[in-house]
Design an enzyme around this catalytic site. Structure first.
Site, PDB file in Angstrom:
ATOM      1  N   ASP A  67     -51.345 -34.321 -14.348  1.00 26.16           N
ATOM      2  CA  ASP A  67     -50.362 -33.568 -15.119  1.00 26.16           C
ATOM      3  C   ASP A  67     -50.913 -33.112 -16.465  1.00 26.16           C
ATOM      4  O   ASP A  67     -52.008 -33.519 -16.870  1.00 26.16           O
ATOM      5  CB  ASP A  67     -49.088 -34.408 -15.335  1.00 26.16           C
ATOM      6  CG  ASP A  67     -49.390 -35.861 -15.680  1.00 26.16           C
ATOM      7  OD1 ASP A  67     -50.501 -36.142 -16.159  1.00 26.16           O
ATOM      8  OD2 ASP A  67     -48.520 -36.713 -15.470  1.00 26.16           O
ATOM      9  N   ASN A 136     -39.677 -46.084 -16.681  1.00 25.08           N
ATOM     10  CA  ASN A 136     -38.553 -45.712 -15.804  1.00 25.08           C
ATOM     11  C   ASN A 136     -39.002 -45.490 -14.357  1.00 25.08           C
ATOM     12  O   ASN A 136     -38.234 -45.025 -13.534  1.00 25.08           O
ATOM     13  CB  ASN A 136     -37.856 -44.450 -16.341  1.00 25.08           C
ATOM     14  CG  ASN A 136     -38.774 -43.232 -16.352  1.00 25.08           C
ATOM     15  OD1 ASN A 136     -39.907 -43.296 -15.890  1.00 25.08           O
ATOM     16  ND2 ASN A 136     -38.285 -42.132 -16.884  1.00 25.08           N
ATOM     17  N   HIS A 138     -41.491 -43.486 -13.330  1.00 25.58           N
ATOM     18  CA  HIS A 138     -42.063 -42.179 -12.979  1.00 25.58           C
ATOM     19  C   HIS A 138     -43.541 -42.311 -12.619  1.00 25.58           C
ATOM     20  O   HIS A 138     -44.227 -43.203 -13.094  1.00 25.58           O
ATOM     21  CB  HIS A 138     -41.841 -41.134 -14.090  1.00 25.58           C
ATOM     22  CG  HIS A 138     -42.656 -41.298 -15.320  1.00 25.58           C
ATOM     23  ND1 HIS A 138     -42.166 -41.038 -16.575  1.00 25.58           N
ATOM     24  CD2 HIS A 138     -43.943 -41.682 -15.536  1.00 25.58           C
ATOM     25  CE1 HIS A 138     -43.105 -41.235 -17.478  1.00 25.58           C
ATOM     26  NE2 HIS A 138     -44.191 -41.638 -16.875  1.00 25.58           N
ATOM     27  N   GLU A 143     -39.969 -37.609 -12.692  1.00 28.26           N
ATOM     28  CA  GLU A 143     -39.005 -38.480 -13.355  1.00 28.26           C
ATOM     29  C   GLU A 143     -37.875 -38.851 -12.381  1.00 28.26           C
ATOM     30  O   GLU A 143     -37.628 -38.117 -11.411  1.00 28.26           O
ATOM     31  CB  GLU A 143     -38.394 -37.731 -14.555  1.00 28.26           C
ATOM     32  CG  GLU A 143     -39.410 -37.332 -15.627  1.00 28.26           C
ATOM     33  CD  GLU A 143     -39.721 -38.462 -16.594  1.00 28.26           C
ATOM     34  OE1 GLU A 143     -39.638 -39.643 -16.212  1.00 28.26           O
ATOM     35  OE2 GLU A 143     -40.063 -38.154 -17.752  1.00 28.26           O
TER      36      GLU A 143
HETATM   37  C1  F6R Z   1     -50.225 -39.750 -17.086  1.00 26.80           C
HETATM   38  C2  F6R Z   1     -49.035 -39.859 -16.249  1.00 26.80           C
HETATM   39  C3  F6R Z   1     -47.932 -40.794 -16.570  1.00 26.80           C
HETATM   40  C4  F6R Z   1     -48.403 -42.152 -17.097  1.00 26.80           C
HETATM   41  C5  F6R Z   1     -47.203 -43.052 -17.383  1.00 26.80           C
HETATM   42  C6  F6R Z   1     -47.623 -44.390 -17.955  1.00 26.80           C
HETATM   43  O1  F6R Z   1     -51.121 -38.784 -16.579  1.00 26.80           O
HETATM   44  O2  F6R Z   1     -48.939 -39.151 -15.292  1.00 26.80           O
HETATM   45  O3  F6R Z   1     -47.158 -40.986 -15.394  1.00 26.80           O
HETATM   46  O4  F6R Z   1     -49.230 -42.748 -16.149  1.00 26.80           O
HETATM   47  O5  F6R Z   1     -46.337 -42.413 -18.272  1.00 26.80           O
HETATM   48  O6  F6R Z   1     -48.169 -44.185 -19.217  1.00 26.80           O
HETATM   49  P1  F6R Z   1     -48.909 -45.358 -20.007  1.00 26.80           P
HETATM   50  O7  F6R Z   1     -50.136 -45.676 -19.230  1.00 26.80           O
HETATM   51  O8  F6R Z   1     -49.233 -44.780 -21.353  1.00 26.80           O
HETATM   52  O9  F6R Z   1     -47.950 -46.498 -20.045  1.00 26.80           O
END
Ligand code: F6R
Length: 240
Positions: A67, A136, A138, A143
């Site tokens: 992403d 959450n 995702h 989401e």
């Molecule tokens: C990042 C992504 C997100 C993160 C998620 C966890 O490319 O796609 O889904 O993996 O938000 O983020 P952290 O690792 O910062 O807790």
């Protein structure tokens, strides 16, 4: 799902780094699906170390990232483009032409999503997709929703994700509110999936992963339907 429990972030990163390096050693032209966020940084350090020690070369590897914020300039130090260069690409021998990340500065986001999905479809397929998980549930920026998208698309970030990501920005108002992300179908097409989970804040998500339900309200639980998923969970995330 194969669950690997480990002590802490460092152990998770070492196990994940070894899995990625072994993948590239076994198949030097592997296609790697990569993630940003704080979770995979330690794993990337291990991959860099292995390259610096002469254990592995990434010169024939291709990558797709999950992403990118939208809209954001590549030069913005909060863009995922910037993040990947800082945390991995500029430290290894990957051919820059083999790197693909959704273009967060494209004017026509629909055309960009189509381009990205086609680039993945035209490739030999992602061999291993790395995922972190949002508090959450995702994955990528899919989401919690009643309906999830199959393919790469533009999505609005939830308030909880904006708050979680604000730790990287000078103020919450600067956090982009939208992103381009692979869809659930794009992620599920990967041959193998590696999920990394560390820290207390992810305990609720771990409980749902270990439970027997799959729900679009916790997108990571849909990975139960994939046949080759490894989840590495550290003690804080496991025990809460
Ligand atoms: C990042 C992504 C997100 C993160 C998620 C966890 O490319 O796609 O889904 O993996 O938000 O983020 P952290 O690792 O910062 O807790």
């Amino acid at each position: 799902m194969k669950i690997i429990r480990c002590k802490d972030y460092d152990e998770m990163s070492a196990i994940a780094g070894k899995l990625m390096v072994d993948q590239v050693k076994q198949k030097p032209d592997s296609i790697l699906g990569l993630a940003t966020g704080s979770t995979p940084i330690g794993m990337y350090k291990k991959m860099i170390e292995a390259y610096q020690n002469g254990e592995v070369s990434f010169k024939d590897v291709h990558t797709f990232n999950l992403d990118e914020y939208y809209k954001i300039e590549k030069t913005n130090d909060q863009s995922y483009y910037y993040f990947m260069n800082e945390n991995l690409f500029s430290h290894i021998d990957i051919d820059k032409n083999n790197i693909d990340i959704p273009n967060g500065q494209a004017d026509d986001y629909q055309a960009e999503c189509e381009r990205y999905e086609k680039a993945m479809a035209d490739s030999a397929g992602i061999d291993i997709q790395v995922l972190g998980v949002g508090v959450n549930g995702h994955i990528g920026f899919n989401e919690p929703e009643e309906n999830l998208y199959e393919k790469t698309h533009l999505t609005a970030l939830t308030q909880s994700t904006i708050e979680a990501n604000s730790r990287f920005f000078a103020s919450i108002d600067l956090v982009p509110t939208s992103a381009l992300t692979m869809g659930m179908g794009s992620i599920m097409k990967a041959k193998k999936i590696l999920v990394l989970i560390s820290g207390k804040s992810k305990h609720d998500v771990v409980t749902k992963i270990l439970g027997d339900r799959m729900t679009t309200q916790t997108p990571v639980t849909l990975l139960k339907g994939h046949q080759d998923v490894t989840v590495i969970i550290d003690d804080e995330a496991y025990n809460g």
